[in-house]
Design an enzyme around this catalytic site. Structure first.
Site, mmCIF file in Angstrom:
data_model
loop_
_atom_site.group_PDB
_atom_site.id
_atom_site.type_symbol
_atom_site.label_atom_id
_atom_site.label_comp_id
_atom_site.label_asym_id
_atom_site.label_seq_id
_atom_site.Cartn_x
_atom_site.Cartn_y
_atom_site.Cartn_z
ATOM 1 N N ARG A 195 53.343 41.646 39.257
ATOM 2 C CA ARG A 195 53.386 43.051 39.677
ATOM 3 C C ARG A 195 54.783 43.465 40.085
ATOM 4 N NH1 ARG A 195 48.402 41.857 43.402
ATOM 5 N NH2 ARG A 195 49.533 39.919 43.231
ATOM 6 N N LYS A 255 41.029 29.686 51.175
ATOM 7 C CA LYS A 255 41.058 31.147 51.276
ATOM 8 C C LYS A 255 39.702 31.642 51.741
ATOM 9 C CE LYS A 255 44.595 32.846 48.140
ATOM 10 N NZ LYS A 255 44.848 33.739 47.004
ATOM 11 N N HIS A 281 43.663 43.151 37.101
ATOM 12 C CA HIS A 281 43.262 41.916 36.421
ATOM 13 C C HIS A 281 42.705 42.219 35.030
ATOM 14 C CE1 HIS A 281 42.428 40.419 40.750
ATOM 15 N NE2 HIS A 281 43.470 39.738 40.332
HETATM 16 P P1 ADP Z 1 45.773 34.448 43.135
HETATM 17 O O1 ADP Z 1 45.316 33.768 41.907
HETATM 18 O O2 ADP Z 1 47.249 34.317 43.349
HETATM 19 O O3 ADP Z 1 44.935 34.193 44.353
HETATM 20 P P2 ADP Z 1 44.646 36.939 42.179
HETATM 21 O O4 ADP Z 1 43.334 36.390 41.896
HETATM 22 O O5 ADP Z 1 44.657 38.206 42.993
HETATM 23 O O6 ADP Z 1 45.645 36.017 42.922
HETATM 24 O O7 ADP Z 1 45.412 37.230 40.841
HETATM 25 C C1 ADP Z 1 45.368 36.404 39.704
HETATM 26 C C2 ADP Z 1 46.525 36.792 38.804
HETATM 27 O O8 ADP Z 1 46.450 38.162 38.475
HETATM 28 C C3 ADP Z 1 47.910 36.597 39.430
HETATM 29 O O9 ADP Z 1 48.784 36.174 38.408
HETATM 30 C C4 ADP Z 1 48.277 37.960 39.908
HETATM 31 O O10 ADP Z 1 49.675 38.128 39.966
HETATM 32 C C5 ADP Z 1 47.667 38.809 38.829
HETATM 33 N N1 ADP Z 1 47.381 40.165 39.308
HETATM 34 C C6 ADP Z 1 46.747 40.535 40.433
HETATM 35 N N2 ADP Z 1 46.701 41.886 40.558
HETATM 36 C C7 ADP Z 1 47.362 42.382 39.475
HETATM 37 C C8 ADP Z 1 47.698 43.700 39.027
HETATM 38 N N3 ADP Z 1 47.392 44.764 39.743
HETATM 39 N N4 ADP Z 1 48.375 43.825 37.868
HETATM 40 C C9 ADP Z 1 48.714 42.711 37.176
HETATM 41 N N5 ADP Z 1 48.453 41.460 37.546
HETATM 42 C C10 ADP Z 1 47.783 41.279 38.673
#
Ligand code: ADP
Length: 163
Positions: A90, A41, A17
């Site tokens: 990813r 969630k 992130h």
């Molecule tokens: P969500 O919002 O789908 O519950 P997250 O909070 O985990 O999921 O992720 C927020 C955003 O960050 C999403 O667009 C996700 O694809 C992206 N993201 C999560 N982990 C990574 C990573 N390792 N590298 C790049 N982007 C990521």
């Protein structure tokens, strides 16, 4: 002024992130990282804790602010007058879900909210909040996945749960 929102659950924020935050902060004059208050969630960290982690991680980034929102992203975007959402990709497995979400947001916003995607830096392509939580739950080393203070918080959470 170019402004964007990076919405997500961030439960907790990982280096993946943070990489997306750093890179998009360079593309926009202002970036709002927005933590989704998602009641469905089963989150490990409260929204306040997730916001604090992100604030600490982005301390030195002058054009980044951290906020939280509940409900639809599109309502938040309208309220804040934001027209661009940033998301990270990813792998191809992220794509289908992200495409559906971005099309839904375009439909709901009458085309006023667009989503742009940054693909992950390769070294973080395997990282997800859920895998970090799973590793930490079993006492594994997450120092390559999250900053030290997040690793410590994870340890605290799971130590409490094991008691
Ligand atoms: P969500 O919002 O789908 O519950 P997250 O909070 O985990 O999921 O992720 C927020 C955003 O960050 C999403 O667009 C996700 O694809 C992206 N993201 C999560 N982990 C990574 C990573 N390792 N590298 C790049 N982007 C990521």
């Amino acid at each position: 002024m170019k402004r964007a929102v990076y919405p997500g659950s961030f439960d907790p924020m990982t280096y993946g992130h943070l990489d997306i935050i750093r890179r998009s902060a360079e593309m926009f004059d202002e970036l709002i990282v927005a933590v989704l208050v998602n009641n469905e969630k089963n989150a490990l960290f409260s929204v306040e804790e997730r916001v604090k982690i992100l604030q600490k991680a982005t301390e030195g980034m002058a054009n980044v602010t951290v906020d939280s929102f509940s409900g639809l992203l599109i309502n938040y975007a309208v309220e804040k007058n934001l027209h661009v959402a940033v998301r990270g990709l990813r792998a191809i497995t992220d794509f289908e879900y992200e495409l559906q979400m971005s099309q839904t947001n375009r439909m709901l916003s009458d085309g006023k909210l667009d989503t742009i995607y940054l693909n992950t830096s390769l070294q973080y392509s395997y990282l997800s909040s859920s895998s970090v939580k799973e590793i930490a739950a079993f006492g594994g080393d997450v120092s390559n996945c999250v900053p030290d203070y997040v690793a410590a918080l994870l340890q605290e959470k799971f130590a409490g749960r094991r008691k």
